[in-house]
Design an enzyme around this catalytic site. Structure first.
Site, PDB file in Angstrom:
ATOM      1  N   GLU A 170       0.809  -1.229   0.000  1.00  0.00           N
ATOM      2  CA  GLU A 170       0.000   0.000   0.000  1.00  0.00           C
ATOM      3  C   GLU A 170       0.845   1.283   0.000  1.00  0.00           C
ATOM      4  OE1 GLU A 170      -2.830  -0.423   3.199  1.00  0.00           O
ATOM      5  OE2 GLU A 170      -3.400  -2.414   2.540  1.00  0.00           O
ATOM      6  N   ASN A 216       2.104  -5.347  -2.949  1.00  0.00           N
ATOM      7  CA  ASN A 216       0.709  -5.668  -2.627  1.00  0.00           C
ATOM      8  C   ASN A 216      -0.093  -4.387  -2.409  1.00  0.00           C
ATOM      9  OD1 ASN A 216      -1.231  -7.751  -1.841  1.00  0.00           O
ATOM     10  ND2 ASN A 216      -1.035  -6.975   0.261  1.00  0.00           N
ATOM     11  N   HIS A 258     -10.200  -6.249  -1.866  1.00  0.00           N
ATOM     12  CA  HIS A 258     -11.196  -5.834  -0.865  1.00  0.00           C
ATOM     13  C   HIS A 258     -12.309  -5.105  -1.616  1.00  0.00           C
ATOM     14  CE1 HIS A 258      -8.941  -6.935   2.677  1.00  0.00           C
ATOM     15  NE2 HIS A 258      -7.884  -6.288   2.233  1.00  0.00           N
ATOM     16  N   GLU A 289      -6.096 -10.666  -0.600  1.00  0.00           N
ATOM     17  CA  GLU A 289      -6.866 -10.340   0.611  1.00  0.00           C
ATOM     18  C   GLU A 289      -8.358 -10.253   0.294  1.00  0.00           C
ATOM     19  OE1 GLU A 289      -5.358  -6.893   2.687  1.00  0.00           O
ATOM     20  OE2 GLU A 289      -3.275  -7.430   2.303  1.00  0.00           O
ATOM     21  N   ASP A 291     -12.152 -10.103   0.113  1.00  0.00           N
ATOM     22  CA  ASP A 291     -13.428 -10.143   0.830  1.00  0.00           C
ATOM     23  C   ASP A 291     -14.357  -9.134   0.167  1.00  0.00           C
ATOM     24  OD1 ASP A 291     -12.446  -7.733   1.919  1.00  0.00           O
ATOM     25  OD2 ASP A 291     -12.256  -8.527   3.949  1.00  0.00           O
TER      26      ASP A 291
HETATM   27  O1  G3I Z   1      -4.201  -6.272  19.484  1.00  0.00           O
HETATM   28  C1  G3I Z   1      -5.093  -5.254  19.925  1.00  0.00           C
HETATM   29  C2  G3I Z   1      -5.779  -5.672  21.189  1.00  0.00           C
HETATM   30  O2  G3I Z   1      -4.806  -5.824  22.198  1.00  0.00           O
HETATM   31  C3  G3I Z   1      -6.824  -4.622  21.560  1.00  0.00           C
HETATM   32  O3  G3I Z   1      -7.534  -5.057  22.665  1.00  0.00           O
HETATM   33  C4  G3I Z   1      -7.790  -4.398  20.394  1.00  0.00           C
HETATM   34  C5  G3I Z   1      -8.796  -3.306  20.695  1.00  0.00           C
HETATM   35  O4  G3I Z   1      -9.184  -2.639  19.525  1.00  0.00           O
HETATM   36  O5  G3I Z   1      -7.069  -4.020  19.271  1.00  0.00           O
HETATM   37  C6  G3I Z   1      -6.134  -5.010  18.860  1.00  0.00           C
HETATM   38  O6  G3I Z   1      -5.484  -4.592  17.737  1.00  0.00           O
HETATM   39  C7  G3I Z   1      -6.224  -4.615  16.531  1.00  0.00           C
HETATM   40  C8  G3I Z   1      -5.508  -5.537  15.552  1.00  0.00           C
HETATM   41  O7  G3I Z   1      -6.159  -5.486  14.300  1.00  0.00           O
HETATM   42  C9  G3I Z   1      -5.466  -6.981  16.019  1.00  0.00           C
HETATM   43  O8  G3I Z   1      -6.749  -7.487  16.143  1.00  0.00           O
HETATM   44  C10 G3I Z   1      -6.296  -3.207  15.984  1.00  0.00           C
HETATM   45  O9  G3I Z   1      -7.076  -2.395  16.835  1.00  0.00           O
HETATM   46  C11 G3I Z   1      -6.885  -3.227  14.587  1.00  0.00           C
HETATM   47  O10 G3I Z   1      -6.784  -1.931  14.016  1.00  0.00           O
HETATM   48  C12 G3I Z   1      -6.137  -4.199  13.721  1.00  0.00           C
HETATM   49  O11 G3I Z   1      -6.776  -4.236  12.457  1.00  0.00           O
HETATM   50  C13 G3I Z   1      -6.065  -4.873  11.418  1.00  0.00           C
HETATM   51  C14 G3I Z   1      -5.814  -3.868  10.292  1.00  0.00           C
HETATM   52  O12 G3I Z   1      -5.170  -4.526   9.221  1.00  0.00           O
HETATM   53  C15 G3I Z   1      -4.925  -2.720  10.759  1.00  0.00           C
HETATM   54  O13 G3I Z   1      -4.709  -1.822   9.724  1.00  0.00           O
HETATM   55  C16 G3I Z   1      -6.935  -5.992  10.900  1.00  0.00           C
HETATM   56  O14 G3I Z   1      -7.074  -7.012  11.899  1.00  0.00           O
HETATM   57  C17 G3I Z   1      -6.307  -6.602   9.623  1.00  0.00           C
HETATM   58  O15 G3I Z   1      -7.230  -7.469   9.043  1.00  0.00           O
HETATM   59  C18 G3I Z   1      -6.010  -5.485   8.635  1.00  0.00           C
HETATM   60  O16 G3I Z   1      -5.385  -6.074   7.519  1.00  0.00           O
HETATM   61  C19 G3I Z   1      -5.067  -5.200   6.422  1.00  0.00           C
HETATM   62  C20 G3I Z   1      -3.848  -5.771   5.731  1.00  0.00           C
HETATM   63  O17 G3I Z   1      -2.806  -5.979   6.642  1.00  0.00           O
HETATM   64  C21 G3I Z   1      -3.398  -4.860   4.586  1.00  0.00           C
HETATM   65  N1  G3I Z   1      -4.475  -4.595   3.667  1.00  0.00           N
HETATM   66  C22 G3I Z   1      -5.723  -4.127   4.267  1.00  0.00           C
HETATM   67  C23 G3I Z   1      -6.179  -5.069   5.376  1.00  0.00           C
HETATM   68  C24 G3I Z   1      -7.507  -4.631   5.936  1.00  0.00           C
HETATM   69  O18 G3I Z   1      -7.379  -3.396   6.576  1.00  0.00           O
END
Ligand code: G3I
Length: 397
Positions: A170, A216, A258, A289, A291
Site C-alpha cells: 500500500e 501488494n 477488498h 486479501e 473479501d
Molecule cells: O491487538 C489489539 C488488542 O490488544 C486490543 O484489545 C484491540 C482493541 O481494539 O485491538 C487489537 O489490535 C487490533 C488488531 O487489528 C489486532 O486485532 C487493531 O485495533 C486493529 O486496528 C487491527 O486491524 C487490522 C488492520 O489490518 C490494521 O490496519 C486488521 O485485523 C487486519 O485485518 C487489517 O489487515 C489489512 C492488511 O494488513 C493490509 N491490507 C488491508 C487489510 C484490511 O485493513
C-alpha cells in the site's frame, strides 16, 4: 504436471471411456466435487487457495471449527497481523517470533504454503519507531538502516518457510487523498523518499533468494483511465515496470481484492485483462486479501431476507469474478481470502458509519454462504482450453 501430459492424460481417459462405453474413472465410487474442499478443487489448476489467519481465533479452544476449516479448506495461509512490525518487534531490539512461528508450524503440519505479510507498510508500526522519528531521536539515515535491519532479520528468521513475501504494501495514494494526483504516500515515502521500495526488494532478496517477492495493494484489480495521475492500477503498473527495468528483484504484484457490494461489480474479463497485463511484465500475480463487504441496514440486522439475499448474491458474484479472472490468467498463483468467517473479519471493526459486514464466505456460525459455493463452482466448471494450470514463478536473480 506439464500441460501436454495433462491434456494427453485427459484425452486418453475420454477415449478409453468412450471405447469401453463406461462411466470414466470414478464409476462405483461416490464422486461429488461439491463435497471437496476449496483446496482440493483448486489443486487441478495448480492454484493455491488461502486465508488470512487470526491467531487468537486459531488458538481459541471454544472455536474448534475455525482451526478445522483453516486446515481443511486452504492450501496457503497468511498471518492477518502477527508478522507485522508492531507484533514482531514491539520493543526495539526485542523480537517476538512466537505467534508467527506458530502459524508457520500450523502450515507445515497441514501441508500449506505461507504468504509472508508484511515487511514494509505504514500501518501497524511499533510506537518506538514512529515516535522516535517524530521527536527526531531517530534520524533519516538511521531510519533507513533500521528498515534494512528489520527486513533482513525477519526474512532471515523465516528463510525457506515463506512462499511469497508482501515486501511493500500500500505504498500508493488513492484519488480521494490530498493531493488527489496519485503519489507515493505514508511514513516511508515521507521519511525516506520512494527509493525505499527498490531498497526493500533488494534487501529481501539478499536475505532469502528463494522467496517470491510481491508488491501488494488494494484497488488495483482493474485498469481505469490509463492515466497514472488518477488510475492507481496504472500507477502501480508503471512502478513495477520501472522496477523491473532497473533490475530490482520484484517477482509479483498482489491485488488485495477488498471489494464492496455497494460499489458494483467488475467484469471478469476486465480483471483478467489487468492480471494479464502485469504478467506481461514477467510478473506473477495473486489475489491476496479477498473479501466483499456490504452495508448493514436495520433490515439486515433484523434478518429481513429481502435485504440480506441481494447482498449475499452480489457478494458471491464479486468473489466469483475475482476467482474466474485468476483462473484465466496462468501467472495468477494464489487466491487468498482475508478471513473466511464473518465471526472473525476486520470489516465490522473498520466500518461503522454506516456499519458494514457480511464480507466473508462463511457466516458467523461457520455455515458456508452462496459465495463459498460459487467459488467451488468456478473451480469445478473451469478447465481447458481457457483455464490451464498455473505457470510457476521462479525468483529473479
Ligand atoms: O491487538 C489489539 C488488542 O490488544 C486490543 O484489545 C484491540 C482493541 O481494539 O485491538 C487489537 O489490535 C487490533 C488488531 O487489528 C489486532 O486485532 C487493531 O485495533 C486493529 O486496528 C487491527 O486491524 C487490522 C488492520 O489490518 C490494521 O490496519 C486488521 O485485523 C487486519 O485485518 C487489517 O489487515 C489489512 C492488511 O494488513 C493490509 N491490507 C488491508 C487489510 C484490511 O485493513
Amino acid at each position: 504436471m506439464k500441460l501436454r501430459r495433462w491434456l494427453a492424460a485427459g484425452a486418453v481417459a475420454v477415449v478409453t471411456a468412450t471405447a469401453l462405453n463406461v462411466v470414466p474413472a470414478t464409476a462405483g465410487r461416490p464422486y461429488d466435487p461439491a463435497a471437496q474442499s476449496l483446496r482440493e478443487l483448486a489443486k487441478r489448476h495448480g492454484l493455491y487457495v488461502g486465508t488470512a489467519v487470526d491467531m487468537a481465533a486459531l488458538n481459541d479452544a471454544a472455536e474448534p471449527r475455525y482451526r478445522e476449516l483453516a486446515a481443511s479448506e486452504f492450501s496457503t495461509v497468511t498471518a492477518e497481523n502477527v508478522m507485522k512490525w508492531e507484533s514482531l518487534e514491539p520493543t526495539r531490539g526485542t523480537y517476538n517470533w512466537g505467534p508467527a512461528d506458530e502459524l508457520i508450524d500450523f502450515a507445515r503440519k497441514n501441508n500449506q504454503r505461507v504468504r509472508g505479510h508484511v515487511l514494509v507498510w505504514h500501518n501497524q508500526l511499533p510506537a518506538w519507531l514512529t515516535s522516535g522519528v517524530a521527536d527526531g531521536s531517530i534520524s533519516k539515515a538511521e531510519l533507513r538502516q533500521i528498515l534494512r535491519n528489520h527486513i533482513t532479520a525477519v526474512v532471515t528468521h523465516f528463510k525457506g518457510k515463506i512462499w511469497q513475501w508482501d515486501v511493500v504494501n500500500e505504498a500508493v495514494s488513492d484519488p480521494w487523498d490530498t493531493p488527489s494526483t496519485l503519489h507515493y504516500k505514508g511514513f516511508w515515502a515521507q521519511n525516506l523518499g520512494p527509493g525505499y521500495i527498490a531498497d526493500a526488494f533488494r534487501w529481501a532478496r539478499a536475505a532469502d533468494p528463494k522467496a517470491l517477492l510481491f508488491y501488494n495493494d488494494y484497488n488495483i484489480e482493474a485498469f481505469g483511465s490509463g492515466n497514472p495521475a488518477d488510475d492507481k492500477t496504472q500507477f502501480v503498473y508503471n512502478m513495477a515496470r520501472d522496477l523491473r527495468a532497473k533490475g530490482v528483484p520484484i517477482d509479483g504484484v498482489g491485488a488485495q481484492g477488498h471489494l464492496g457490494t455497494q460499489y458494483g461489480n467488475f467484469s471478469t474479463l476486465q480483471v483478467a485483462a489487468a492480471l494479464r497485463k502485469f504478467a506481461g511484465l514477467g510478473l506473477a500475480t495473486a489475489l491476496t486479501e479477498v473479501d466483499v463487504r456490504s452495508q448493514i441496514t436495520e433490515g439486515v440486522e433484523a434478518g429481513d431476507s429481502a435485504e440480506i439475499n441481494p447482498r449475499l448474491q452480489a457478494s458471491a458474484a464479486n468473489f466469483s469474478v475475482l476467482m474466474q479472472a485468476c483462473l484465466a490468467e496462468r501467472h495468477c498463483l494464489s487466491f487468498t481470502l482475508w478471513g473466511f468467517t464473518d465471526k472473525h473479519s476486520w470489516v465490522p471493526g473498520a466500518f461503522s458509519d454506516p456499519p458494514e459486514g457480511l464480507a466473508t464466505v462463511y457466516d458467523e456460525n461457520y455455515q458456508p454462504k452462496l459465495a463459498y459455493h460459487e467459488l467451488k463452482s468456478d473451480l469445478i466448471f473451469s478447465g481447458p482450453p481457457y483455464v490451464l494450470p498455473r505457470i510457476p514463478q521462479h525468483p529473479r536473480r
